[in-house]
Design a protein around this motif. Structure first.
Motif, mmCIF file in Angstrom:
data_model
loop_
_atom_site.group_PDB
_atom_site.id
_atom_site.type_symbol
_atom_site.label_atom_id
_atom_site.label_comp_id
_atom_site.label_asym_id
_atom_site.label_seq_id
_atom_site.Cartn_x
_atom_site.Cartn_y
_atom_site.Cartn_z
ATOM 1 N N ASN A 224 0.813 -1.220 0.000
ATOM 2 C CA ASN A 224 0.000 0.000 0.000
ATOM 3 C C ASN A 224 0.847 1.271 0.000
ATOM 4 O OD1 ASN A 224 0.976 0.249 2.618
ATOM 5 N ND2 ASN A 224 -0.896 -0.535 3.557
ATOM 6 N N GLY A 225 2.175 1.110 0.065
ATOM 7 C CA GLY A 225 3.072 2.254 -0.063
ATOM 8 C C GLY A 225 3.218 3.103 1.182
ATOM 9 N N SER A 226 2.561 2.748 2.289
ATOM 10 C CA SER A 226 2.572 3.599 3.468
ATOM 11 C C SER A 226 3.803 3.376 4.344
ATOM 12 C CB SER A 226 1.303 3.362 4.296
ATOM 13 O OG SER A 226 0.162 3.752 3.565
ATOM 14 N N PHE A 227 3.969 2.152 4.805
ATOM 15 C CA PHE A 227 5.037 1.860 5.751
ATOM 16 C C PHE A 227 5.949 0.781 5.187
ATOM 17 C CE2 PHE A 227 1.353 3.178 8.271
ATOM 18 C CZ PHE A 227 1.880 4.310 8.863
ATOM 19 N N HIS A 228 7.252 1.027 5.280
ATOM 20 C CA HIS A 228 8.209 0.031 4.833
ATOM 21 C C HIS A 228 8.189 -1.181 5.760
ATOM 22 C CE1 HIS A 228 10.041 3.572 2.744
ATOM 23 N NE2 HIS A 228 10.274 2.658 1.829
ATOM 24 N N THR A 229 8.544 -2.329 5.178
ATOM 25 C CA THR A 229 8.791 -3.526 5.955
ATOM 26 C C THR A 229 10.294 -3.662 6.110
ATOM 27 O OG1 THR A 229 6.830 -4.592 5.023
ATOM 28 C CG2 THR A 229 8.435 -6.022 6.101
ATOM 29 N N GLY B 97 -1.214 1.046 18.852
ATOM 30 C CA GLY B 97 -0.605 0.932 17.535
ATOM 31 C C GLY B 97 -0.955 -0.391 16.876
ATOM 32 N N LEU B 98 -0.471 -0.545 15.658
ATOM 33 C CA LEU B 98 -0.716 -1.771 14.903
ATOM 34 C C LEU B 98 0.609 -2.372 14.455
ATOM 35 C CD1 LEU B 98 -3.722 -0.759 12.602
ATOM 36 C CD2 LEU B 98 -3.789 -2.282 14.596
ATOM 37 N N LEU B 99 0.842 -3.596 14.846
ATOM 38 C CA LEU B 99 1.954 -4.374 14.314
ATOM 39 C C LEU B 99 1.408 -5.080 13.091
ATOM 40 C CD1 LEU B 99 4.885 -4.936 15.019
ATOM 41 C CD2 LEU B 99 4.138 -6.900 16.363
ATOM 42 N N LEU B 100 1.679 -4.522 11.914
ATOM 43 C CA LEU B 100 1.046 -4.997 10.687
ATOM 44 C C LEU B 100 1.502 -6.412 10.351
ATOM 45 C CD1 LEU B 100 1.340 -1.675 8.669
ATOM 46 C CD2 LEU B 100 -0.622 -2.529 9.953
ATOM 47 N N GLN B 101 2.766 -6.677 10.530
ATOM 48 C CA GLN B 101 3.292 -8.034 10.406
ATOM 49 C C GLN B 101 4.675 -8.074 11.047
ATOM 50 O OE1 GLN B 101 4.845 -9.515 6.658
ATOM 51 N NE2 GLN B 101 4.608 -7.509 5.709
ATOM 52 N N SER B 102 4.990 -9.191 11.641
ATOM 53 C CA SER B 102 6.329 -9.360 12.193
ATOM 54 C C SER B 102 6.530 -10.831 12.504
ATOM 55 C CB SER B 102 6.524 -8.518 13.469
ATOM 56 O OG SER B 102 5.789 -9.071 14.541
ATOM 57 N N GLN C 196 6.862 -4.794 10.365
ATOM 58 C CA GLN C 196 6.213 -3.644 9.738
ATOM 59 C C GLN C 196 5.252 -3.068 10.767
ATOM 60 O OE1 GLN C 196 3.440 -4.321 6.547
ATOM 61 N NE2 GLN C 196 3.887 -2.375 5.567
ATOM 62 N N LEU C 197 5.414 -1.787 11.077
ATOM 63 C CA LEU C 197 4.737 -1.191 12.217
ATOM 64 C C LEU C 197 4.030 0.096 11.831
ATOM 65 C CD1 LEU C 197 4.388 -0.922 15.388
ATOM 66 C CD2 LEU C 197 6.519 0.389 15.329
ATOM 67 N N ASP C 198 2.787 0.256 12.335
ATOM 68 C CA ASP C 198 2.080 1.532 12.304
ATOM 69 C C ASP C 198 1.866 1.930 13.762
ATOM 70 O OD1 ASP C 198 0.381 3.667 12.206
ATOM 71 O OD2 ASP C 198 -1.223 2.660 11.114
ATOM 72 N N PRO C 199 2.651 2.884 14.282
ATOM 73 C CA PRO C 199 2.550 3.224 15.703
ATOM 74 C C PRO C 199 1.288 3.981 16.061
ATOM 75 C CG PRO C 199 4.042 4.721 14.623
ATOM 76 C CD PRO C 199 3.651 3.698 13.586
#
Length: 242
Positions: free
Chosen positions: A70-75, A179-184, A203-206
């Protein structure tokens, strides 16, 4: 900018439904982790076909990043070779929730909320007032799924529950930002000589107000905890030791 996304709704679901959801949601996370670990690709080698860009390679530890779909947050990804450390030794340290503060100094609380199965758990991670800005007053409600592949590779997938489900399980504290831990997660592959190759992906969205470039720049700091993990794993008793 990263804007707050307050959640005023909560869903109350049965334990069976929660278990089915976590099993389903974690499948894609596991596949992403296995793809990122790709043992056929050497450490420190850029491959334009997989989208990963090597940022640093120091002391045998590779830090790389990839732009998300989605281009928002780097992994971000870290890969390193642990010599004379078995996969089980490493996972014992990495999954020791009561010892997590030894390898992540920003963490003030890590607590199991619910065990859904032998390999499925729901966990609350809490960061306090004195944590770094990216984590300050953040909390994450995540699932953890642990699997052993046919070849002995150990995989631990961790990601946030949807906000409505998380709110139903654990109401948010007034001063906390969820926050959201999108994947880890971890992929630990056994090598010859009782050594292992470790891959850590995050990959994190705080959440909260924060420039996206600031989040993406600091995301790679998450993988710097590996030095602490390496020391703890090397000090961990070998399987069978007392």
């Amino acid at each position: 900018m990263v804007s707050p996304a307050p959640c005023s709704r909560s869903w109350s679901i049965s334990e069976d439904s929660l278990k089915r959801y976590v099993q389903f949601a974690s499948e894609s996370c596991i596949q992403e982790l296995l793809s990122a670990s790709d043992s056929n690709r050497g450490i420190g080698i850029n491959n334009s076909n997989d989208g990963w860009k090597v940022l640093t390679l120091e002391n045998g530890v590779e830090i790389s990043k990839r732009r998300s779909g989605n281009g928002s947050f780097h992994t971000f990804r870290s890969r390193w070779l642990l010599r004379s450390v078995s996969p089980q030794q490493f996972i014992t340290v990495a999954n020791a929730i009561d010892a997590a503060k030894q390898w992540d100094s920003d963490l003030v609380e890590a607590r199991y909320i619910k065990d859904l199965d032998d390999n499925l758990s729901i966990i609350r991670l809490k960061f306090g007032d004195n944590s770094k800005p990216l984590f300050r007053n953040r909390e994450f409600i995540v699932y953890e799924r642990r699997e052993t592949m046919e070849d002995g590779t150990l995989v631990v997938a961790v990601a946030s529950l949807p906000k409505e489900i998380a709110a139903g399980l654990q109401p948010k504290q007034n001063n906390a930002i969820r926050g959201l831990l999108l994947q880890s997660g971890w992929v630990v592959e056994r090598l010859d000589g009782d050594s292992c190759m470790v891959t850590y992906v995050v990959q994190l969205d705080p959440a909260g107000w924060m420039p996206k470039c600031f989040v993406n720049r600091l995301n790679n700091k998450l993988v710097m905890i590996i030095e602490n993990l390496k020391k703890l794993a090397q000090a961990c008793p070998i399987d069978g030791d007392t």
